[in-house]
Every structure is written in C-alpha cells, then in structure tokens.
Scaffold this motif. Structure first.
Motif, PDB file in Angstrom:
ATOM      1  N   LYS A 287     -19.303 -11.448  18.466  1.00 12.24           N
ATOM      2  CA  LYS A 287     -18.710 -11.973  19.711  1.00 12.24           C
ATOM      3  C   LYS A 287     -18.416 -10.899  20.761  1.00 12.24           C
ATOM      4  CE  LYS A 287     -16.950 -16.555  18.753  1.00 12.24           C
ATOM      5  NZ  LYS A 287     -15.755 -17.409  18.598  1.00 12.24           N
ATOM      6  N   PRO A 288     -17.840  -9.758  20.386  1.00 15.46           N
ATOM      7  CA  PRO A 288     -17.562  -8.757  21.422  1.00 15.46           C
ATOM      8  C   PRO A 288     -18.793  -8.410  22.256  1.00 15.46           C
ATOM      9  CG  PRO A 288     -16.434  -8.156  19.398  1.00 15.46           C
ATOM     10  CD  PRO A 288     -17.308  -9.344  19.066  1.00 15.46           C
ATOM     11  N   LYS A 289     -19.946  -8.339  21.596  1.00 11.96           N
ATOM     12  CA  LYS A 289     -21.194  -7.995  22.300  1.00 11.96           C
ATOM     13  C   LYS A 289     -21.699  -9.124  23.181  1.00 11.96           C
ATOM     14  CE  LYS A 289     -23.750  -4.805  19.368  1.00 11.96           C
ATOM     15  NZ  LYS A 289     -24.712  -4.783  18.264  1.00 11.96           N
ATOM     16  N   CYS A 290     -21.369 -10.360  22.823  1.00  7.57           N
ATOM     17  CA  CYS A 290     -21.974 -11.527  23.487  1.00  7.57           C
ATOM     18  C   CYS A 290     -21.073 -12.131  24.551  1.00  7.57           C
ATOM     19  CB  CYS A 290     -22.299 -12.607  22.453  1.00  7.57           C
ATOM     20  SG  CYS A 290     -23.529 -12.072  21.269  1.00  7.57           S
ATOM     21  N   LEU A 291     -19.952 -11.509  24.806  1.00  6.32           N
ATOM     22  CA  LEU A 291     -18.973 -12.076  25.734  1.00  6.32           C
ATOM     23  C   LEU A 291     -19.525 -12.178  27.158  1.00  6.32           C
ATOM     24  CD1 LEU A 291     -16.042 -12.858  26.562  1.00  6.32           C
ATOM     25  CD2 LEU A 291     -15.569 -10.426  26.755  1.00  6.32           C
ATOM     26  N   THR A 292     -19.465 -13.392  27.716  1.00  2.00           N
ATOM     27  CA  THR A 292     -19.772 -13.567  29.141  1.00  2.00           C
ATOM     28  C   THR A 292     -18.701 -14.458  29.746  1.00  2.00           C
ATOM     29  OG1 THR A 292     -21.107 -15.525  28.638  1.00  2.00           O
ATOM     30  CG2 THR A 292     -22.288 -13.435  28.865  1.00  2.00           C
ATOM     31  N   VAL A 293     -18.428 -14.248  31.036  1.00  6.22           N
ATOM     32  CA  VAL A 293     -17.532 -15.165  31.740  1.00  6.22           C
ATOM     33  C   VAL A 293     -18.420 -15.999  32.647  1.00  6.22           C
ATOM     34  CG1 VAL A 293     -15.591 -15.376  33.325  1.00  6.22           C
ATOM     35  CG2 VAL A 293     -15.626 -13.530  31.635  1.00  6.22           C
ATOM     36  N   GLU A 294     -18.364 -17.315  32.484  1.00  4.50           N
ATOM     37  CA  GLU A 294     -19.312 -18.149  33.207  1.00  4.50           C
ATOM     38  C   GLU A 294     -18.670 -18.845  34.404  1.00  4.50           C
ATOM     39  OE1 GLU A 294     -21.722 -20.286  30.397  1.00  4.50           O
ATOM     40  OE2 GLU A 294     -22.106 -18.417  29.334  1.00  4.50           O
ATOM     41  N   GLU A 295     -19.469 -19.688  35.078  1.00  4.71           N
ATOM     42  CA  GLU A 295     -18.998 -20.311  36.321  1.00  4.71           C
ATOM     43  C   GLU A 295     -17.694 -21.076  36.153  1.00  4.71           C
ATOM     44  OE1 GLU A 295     -22.342 -22.557  37.560  1.00  4.71           O
ATOM     45  OE2 GLU A 295     -23.464 -20.738  38.082  1.00  4.71           O
ATOM     46  N   ASP A 296     -17.494 -21.632  34.959  1.00  9.54           N
ATOM     47  CA  ASP A 296     -16.244 -22.367  34.732  1.00  9.54           C
ATOM     48  C   ASP A 296     -15.045 -21.429  34.614  1.00  9.54           C
ATOM     49  OD1 ASP A 296     -16.790 -21.206  32.296  1.00  9.54           O
ATOM     50  OD2 ASP A 296     -16.981 -23.075  31.168  1.00  9.54           O
ATOM     51  N   GLY A 297     -15.298 -20.136  34.699  1.00  7.41           N
ATOM     52  CA  GLY A 297     -14.207 -19.159  34.623  1.00  7.41           C
ATOM     53  C   GLY A 297     -13.807 -18.849  33.201  1.00  7.41           C
ATOM     54  N   ARG A 298     -14.479 -19.476  32.240  1.00  8.39           N
ATOM     55  CA  ARG A 298     -14.102 -19.283  30.842  1.00  8.39           C
ATOM     56  C   ARG A 298     -15.012 -18.279  30.149  1.00  8.39           C
ATOM     57  NH1 ARG A 298     -13.535 -25.670  29.918  1.00  8.39           N
ATOM     58  NH2 ARG A 298     -11.431 -25.885  30.724  1.00  8.39           N
ATOM     59  N   GLN A 299     -14.495 -17.784  29.024  1.00  5.50           N
ATOM     60  CA  GLN A 299     -15.294 -16.846  28.252  1.00  5.50           C
ATOM     61  C   GLN A 299     -16.177 -17.604  27.269  1.00  5.50           C
ATOM     62  OE1 GLN A 299     -12.316 -14.287  26.539  1.00  5.50           O
ATOM     63  NE2 GLN A 299     -12.329 -12.948  28.333  1.00  5.50           N
TER      64      GLN A 299
END
Ligand code: ATP
Ligand code: MG
Length: 466
Positions: A287-299
C-alpha cells in the motif's frame, strides 16, 4: 525456592540422576523452567551440567554431537533427544547461532549469568529445587522482561536479545523493564549484525504471540528500521478512505489479532500458523507504494496486492524462509483481495472456480481466514457484508470440491496425450489449446468430458489449417 516442584519428563529426570550419581551436577534450565513455573507446556527440556561434553558422552550409550564445540551433546532416551550442555561462560557472539568462543566452567552460577533475561536464567532439579539467582520468579510474578546484569552490556554482546525481549513480551504478555527498554532503543542498530535466520525465528514467535502489537514497539525502538523497513513504511502510511479506520500498520495489527481468534488459525499447526501470520503481516505491505489521492479527494491503493506480493517475496527471501513458504505467503498476499473480483452480477460459482484456478485449490484454505481477518480490520459498516461474502465463497469452494469440478489444466478430462492423438503436435500450440479448454470448463463444468473437449480441439485444429 525449595518448596516448588516441577514435573519433569521421566527421561530428563533419569539423565540428571545418572549425571549426579557420577559425581556431576545437572539441572533442567532456561525456557522449560520458566514455562513450568508459568503453567505453560515447555517446548523442550534443556539440561545444563558441570560435566564436560566428553564426560557426558562417556556416560550415555546413545549421544549425538549436536554442538560439541559449544558444549552441547544430545542424549537420546526412548527416541527423544535431550540437549545436555556443559556449564559455560560465553564470549562475544558472532553473526551466527552461537558465540565465537566459549569457556566451560564447573559453576552453575556462571552459566546462569550468561543467559539473557532473569526469567530465562533459572535452573531446577528435584534435589535442589529452583535455583533463582536473579529474582526470575519475582519477574515472572510481575510480568517483567529484565536483562540479567547490565542491559547495555548484554545487548552489546548479542543484539538478537533486543528482538528476543520483544518476542517474550508478546508470547507471555509481559512488559519490558525500563532500563532494559532504554538499552534496546540505544542498541537497536546493532541488530544489523545478526544473521537473518536468527532474526526470522524471533520475528515468527513475536507475531504468533499474544501481543503481535509488540511489532509497534519494535518500530518505536528502532528495531524494524534495521530488520523490517517495510513495516516502517506501513506504519507511517495513513488511509484516508471510508473503508478504513487505521493507518496501514495498525490495520495490519488488528488483522493479525483477529486472525489469532479465527477457529481455522487455532486449529492449524505451527507451520500453517507461521504462513498465516506472515501473509497477514504483509498483505498490505504494497500500500505505501501504491498510494494515490484521486479526484474524490480520498486515498486509494490501486494494484496494491501485486505490490504486496513482490514485497512479501523480497522480505521472506531476505529472512531466509524456505522456498515453499516464500511462494505460499507471496501467493496469499497476491490474492488476499480476491473477493472483490466477484461482482454482484456475476455467476458466483463460475467466479469462484476462476479464483480457485488462480490460487490453487490446495491453497484456498489459507485464504479464508486471511480474508475474514482483513475484514475485521476494516470499517465496521462493511463488516457484515464482507463476512457474509467470504462465508458464501467458502461454501461454494466446498461445493466445487465436493462435485470434483475442474479448476486446473491438470483436472481436464483430456491431456496432452489425447490432443496428440487428435492431431496436435507437442509444443506451445498444444499448451494454448489446453488453456482454452480450461476456460470453457471453468465456465461450464459439464463440458469436462473427453468427447466434448476433443471435439473442440479438433475443430480449432481444422480452423487453423484451413
Ligand atoms: P522457547 O520456549 O521459545 O524455546 P527458550 O527460552 O527456551 O524459549 P531458546 O532460544 O530455546 O529459548 O533458548 C534456551 C535458553 O537459552 C533460554 O531460556 C536462555 O536461557 C538461553 N538463551 C537463548 N538464547 C540466548 C541468547 N541469545 N542470549 C543469552 N541467552 C540465551
Ligand atoms: Mg527452548
């Protein structure tokens, strides 16, 4: 403490008596004394004696030179081996299982002084009772892990003891004494010199203990910075997402705790528990490597099971786990999320056969407790639905097994031989054909008869040569 009686195995008592009759001293020592006083079943009964290894060997007809240089001879009694070790004073430890040099001594007190914690530094024999020079009994009663002697010196001699302190705290549900704890923090970097094999043994016992959350203490003391940096990444990665309550590390701890309550875990043997614990530990390591923050503002953590599997493989290789365990833990990390591949509009049993094909029927039994525990670590709003889905998956899996439905090329009603008889030549095209047949059978188990499958394969061959 002469008023305490410990029930020791008859053969161990016989060995002690024989040594005493020959004029030596002998005691059971260490973990078995500790566990007996706690009412836990000891794993093994180690014996310590004033007799030299040669003297031990001269006395018993069946012995094995287990670690003769370090004073250990295994004495066989009724097909059970007892490690009999000569009283010794240890030199400095090296990057191995044993100290660089040892000096034998005739004094029990000197042997007890080399041992790591007060609770592990007690000896017992029926004549003398418990020999407890460092208040090990008091520390057992207080639930306290305390070094024998000056903690900094003891951890400098052998840094593995730092990890052992955490392991015993987890297994026994004990607290670590203040000075011992301070010395652990100070000397944690020295764990870098300890061999992977020794670290592995202690890490596995820590995870399988009553308080796997000691892994958080391992982070706080700087231990995982040296032996498991992947864990530091997990514990410092938050999850700002409605499905989650905790950062990745704390979520992982909650899942390990839930796993330990699962009946399937409790019924498993030591090896399977280790597999489950390691898979649970690493299921979200990506998970640490795959973390993105998307348009919904969520991780979000898209694709994390693949990343977790890669990390699991790396960690288990580094810690020198055997190849089978490494492969299995990697596979479980890869598929821990597979329940999401079954969508509401799908045929449930078809979807389940596809999962069984990916995971392997024989590995599925590990996956159910992993999935249940993972759900226990998520937001409670999703729990009931999640657990119901896993229950349905397990029921469907049992049903597929019961009906002996085909989920792998191996189970197909035809094999290479039949396809060659139908005109195929050995080679990649034959493999492709079997794979295509499997896809048909995964969707429609009824199609798994030799005639139907041969007809398909013959037709494909005809189309190709047209
Ligand atoms: P377990 O029940 O898990 O086997 P144990 O206490 O018996 O726990 P072992 O690793 O089998 O642990 O070691 C046996 C004994 O040897 C310990 O109780 C302790 O007295 C001593 N010992 C083991 N490892 C060390 C070490 N690294 N430094 C000092 N003493 C040690
Ligand atoms: Mg032991």
């Amino acid at each position: 403490m002469d008023n305490v009686t410990i029930r020791i195995p008859e053969d161990a008592a016989k060995i002690i008596e024989k040594l005493e009759r020959a004029g030596y001293e002998a005691y059971v020592v260490g973990g078995c004394v500790r566990d007996s006083l706690l009412g836990r079943e000891p794993g093994d009964w180690d014996i310590t004696t004033s007799a030299s290894p040669q003297e031990v060997k001269a006395l018993f007809p069946r012995t094995i030179d287990t670690g003769i240089l370090h004073g250990t001879v295994t004495v066989m009694e009724n097909h059970v081996g007892y490690e009999v070790t000569t009283y010794r004073v240890d030199g400095e430890y090296e990057d191995g299982r044993h100290p660089k040099s040892v000096t034998f001594t005739r004094e029990l007190s000197e042997d007890l002084l080399r041992r790591d914690f007060t609770i592990n530094a007690m000896a017992y024999n029926p004549k003398t009772g418990v020999v407890d020079l460092y208040d090990g009994i008091g520390d057992l009663q207080r639930g306290c892990i305390r070094c024998v002697g000056v903690p900094e010196e003891r951890f400098s001699e052998d840094a593995l003891r730092i990890l052992r302190a955490l392991r015993f705290a987890s297994q026994l549900d004990f607290e670590i004494e203040e000075k011992t704890f301070a010395a652990m923090k100070k000397l944690a970097p020295r764990l870098a010199q300890v061999s992977a094999e020794r670290v592995r043994v202690e890490l596995v016992k820590l995870l399988g203990g009553k308080r796997p959350e000691m892994l958080i203490t391992a982070y706080e003391t700087g231990v995982t910075d040296v032996i498991l940096q992947e864990w530091n990444a997990m514990i410092t990665t938050s999850q700002d997402n409605p499905h989650h309550l905790y950062d990745v590390g704390r979520h992982t701890i909650v899942t390990i705790q839930a796993l330990h309550r699962d009946p399937a875990y409790q019924a498993a043997d030591a090896h399977d528990r280790m597999v489950l614990d390691m898979a649970m530990l690493l299921h979200d390591a990506g998970k640490p490597k795959c973390l993105t923050v998307e348009e919904d503002g969520r991780q979000h953590f898209r694709g994390h099971p693949i990343a977790s599997a890669e990390i699991a493989k790396e960690v288990l290789r580094r810690l020198k786990f055997d190849n089978d365990t490494t492969a299995l833990v990697t596979l479980l990390a890869r598929w821990h999320d597979c329940r999401f591949s079954i969508k509401a509009d799908m045929d449930f049993s078809k979807a389940m056969r596809r999962i069984m094909n990916k995971v392997g029927s024989e590995n599925m039994r590990y996956l159910f407790p992993i999935m249940r525990a993972d759900i226990e670590g998520q937001h409670p709003d999703y729990r009931e639905r999640g657990l119901a889905k896993v229950a349905r998956m397990e029921a469907e899996y049992e049903e597929i097994l019961r009906k002996k439905q085909c989920v792998s090329v191996r189970d197909l009603a035809v094999g290479g031989r039949e396809l060659i008889a139908a005109g195929y030549r050995p080679g990649p095209a034959l493999g492709d054909a079997l794979e295509r047949l499997l896809q048909i059978v995964l969707d429609d188990p009824e199609a798994n008869d030799a005639q139907t499958l041969t007809a398909y394969a013959t037709q494909w061959l005809a189309e190709e040569t047209k």
